[in-house]
Write a protein that holds these residues in place. Structure first.
Motif, PDB file in Angstrom:
ATOM      1  N   HIS A  50      24.400  20.486   5.683  1.00  0.00           N
ATOM      2  CA  HIS A  50      24.295  21.945   5.663  1.00  0.00           C
ATOM      3  C   HIS A  50      24.864  22.458   4.355  1.00  0.00           C
ATOM      4  O   HIS A  50      25.926  22.037   3.914  1.00  0.00           O
ATOM      5  CB  HIS A  50      25.013  22.552   6.867  1.00  0.00           C
ATOM      6  N   CYS A  66      21.145  17.429  16.846  1.00  0.00           N
ATOM      7  CA  CYS A  66      20.677  18.633  16.155  1.00  0.00           C
ATOM      8  C   CYS A  66      21.891  19.448  15.754  1.00  0.00           C
ATOM      9  O   CYS A  66      22.873  19.508  16.486  1.00  0.00           O
ATOM     10  CB  CYS A  66      19.789  19.473  17.063  1.00  0.00           C
ATOM     11  N   THR A  68      23.076  23.244  13.533  1.00  0.00           N
ATOM     12  CA  THR A  68      22.708  24.486  12.875  1.00  0.00           C
ATOM     13  C   THR A  68      23.967  25.091  12.276  1.00  0.00           C
ATOM     14  O   THR A  68      25.076  24.730  12.665  1.00  0.00           O
ATOM     15  CB  THR A  68      22.023  25.474  13.847  1.00  0.00           C
ATOM     16  N   THR A  73      19.771  27.057   8.917  1.00  0.00           N
ATOM     17  CA  THR A  73      18.859  25.937   9.102  1.00  0.00           C
ATOM     18  C   THR A  73      19.157  25.243  10.422  1.00  0.00           C
ATOM     19  O   THR A  73      20.246  25.364  10.973  1.00  0.00           O
ATOM     20  CB  THR A  73      18.981  24.896   7.971  1.00  0.00           C
ATOM     21  N   ILE A  74      18.161  24.513  10.914  1.00  0.00           N
ATOM     22  CA  ILE A  74      18.339  23.588  12.034  1.00  0.00           C
ATOM     23  C   ILE A  74      17.975  22.217  11.494  1.00  0.00           C
ATOM     24  O   ILE A  74      16.900  22.031  10.916  1.00  0.00           O
ATOM     25  CB  ILE A  74      17.449  23.959  13.235  1.00  0.00           C
ATOM     26  N   SER A  90      14.169  26.485   8.607  1.00  0.00           N
ATOM     27  CA  SER A  90      15.052  27.210   7.692  1.00  0.00           C
ATOM     28  C   SER A  90      14.746  28.696   7.814  1.00  0.00           C
ATOM     29  O   SER A  90      13.657  29.084   8.231  1.00  0.00           O
ATOM     30  CB  SER A  90      14.866  26.726   6.253  1.00  0.00           C
ATOM     31  N   PRO A  95      23.088  33.231  12.371  1.00  0.00           N
ATOM     32  CA  PRO A  95      22.735  31.838  12.658  1.00  0.00           C
ATOM     33  C   PRO A  95      22.798  31.538  14.154  1.00  0.00           C
ATOM     34  O   PRO A  95      23.533  32.202  14.888  1.00  0.00           O
ATOM     35  CB  PRO A  95      23.809  31.042  11.921  1.00  0.00           C
ATOM     36  N   LEU A  99      22.855  25.355  20.739  1.00  0.00           N
ATOM     37  CA  LEU A  99      21.677  24.484  20.736  1.00  0.00           C
ATOM     38  C   LEU A  99      21.699  23.629  21.993  1.00  0.00           C
ATOM     39  O   LEU A  99      22.772  23.281  22.494  1.00  0.00           O
ATOM     40  CB  LEU A  99      21.685  23.534  19.533  1.00  0.00           C
ATOM     41  N   SER A 110      17.417  27.110  20.948  1.00  0.00           N
ATOM     42  CA  SER A 110      18.437  27.680  20.081  1.00  0.00           C
ATOM     43  C   SER A 110      18.672  29.116  20.519  1.00  0.00           C
ATOM     44  O   SER A 110      17.747  29.814  20.918  1.00  0.00           O
ATOM     45  CB  SER A 110      18.023  27.609  18.612  1.00  0.00           C
ATOM     46  N   SER A 112      20.880  32.790  19.447  1.00  0.00           N
ATOM     47  CA  SER A 112      21.642  33.472  18.397  1.00  0.00           C
ATOM     48  C   SER A 112      22.021  34.863  18.865  1.00  0.00           C
ATOM     49  O   SER A 112      21.472  35.385  19.834  1.00  0.00           O
ATOM     50  CB  SER A 112      20.838  33.559  17.099  1.00  0.00           C
TER      51      SER A 112
END
Length: 143
Positions: A50, A66, A68, A73-74, A90, A95, A99, A110, A112
């Motif tokens: 990252h 995974c 983030t 990005t993931i 992306s 963010p 996840l 995901s 947020s």
């Protein structure tokens, strides 16, 4: 702080615990019974990929990890070999703060806090196929 565990059946190899404590790196630890130890193998103890800011969420299942972060990005990692596999997406809203990978490793969810909050559903095989182009929001099943 972000945390994920990829737990294997007894006797089928080591289980891993992945932790990020406010940086852009993910630390790998080994779970053995009730003990958590630093890895003593030749695999990386730290996964770095990252760009800026902190890793905000982790999820692990069936050897996949995974992540983030604040770089929006993931990313997908091979949790057994401890190497980056793909930049899945992306420019994601967020963010993402959470996840989850389905038990069959076909779906990624995901979540947020962006706007009024959002939950997105991604097909991992489709994302992996598109990863060479950097991933894309149009690969999302439910934005």
């Amino acid at each position: 702080m972000a945390l994920a565990a990829d737990v294997n059946e007894v006797g089928s190899g080591p289980s891993h615990l992945f932790v990020s404590t406010g940086s852009n790196a993910i630390e790998r630890l080994v779970l053995s019974g009730v003990e958590i130890t630093a890895p003593d193998d030749d695999l990386p103890a730290q996964l770095v990929g990252h760009g800026r800011g902190a890793v905000t969420a982790l999820a692990a299942s069936n050897g996949l990890l995974c992540s983030t972060g604040n770089d929006m990005t993931i990313r997908l990692w091979d949790g057994h070999a401890c190497v980056a596999l793909a930049l899945l997406a992306s420019g994601v809203a967020g963010p993402p703060c959470s996840l989850s990978i389905s038990s069959d490793a076909r779906l990624l969810l995901s979540a947020s806090h962006a706007g009024a909050g959002a939950i997105s559903v991604w097909q991992l095989p489709t994302l992996l196929a598109a990863a060479s182009s950097g991933g894309s929001r149009d690969r999302c099943l439910a934005p």
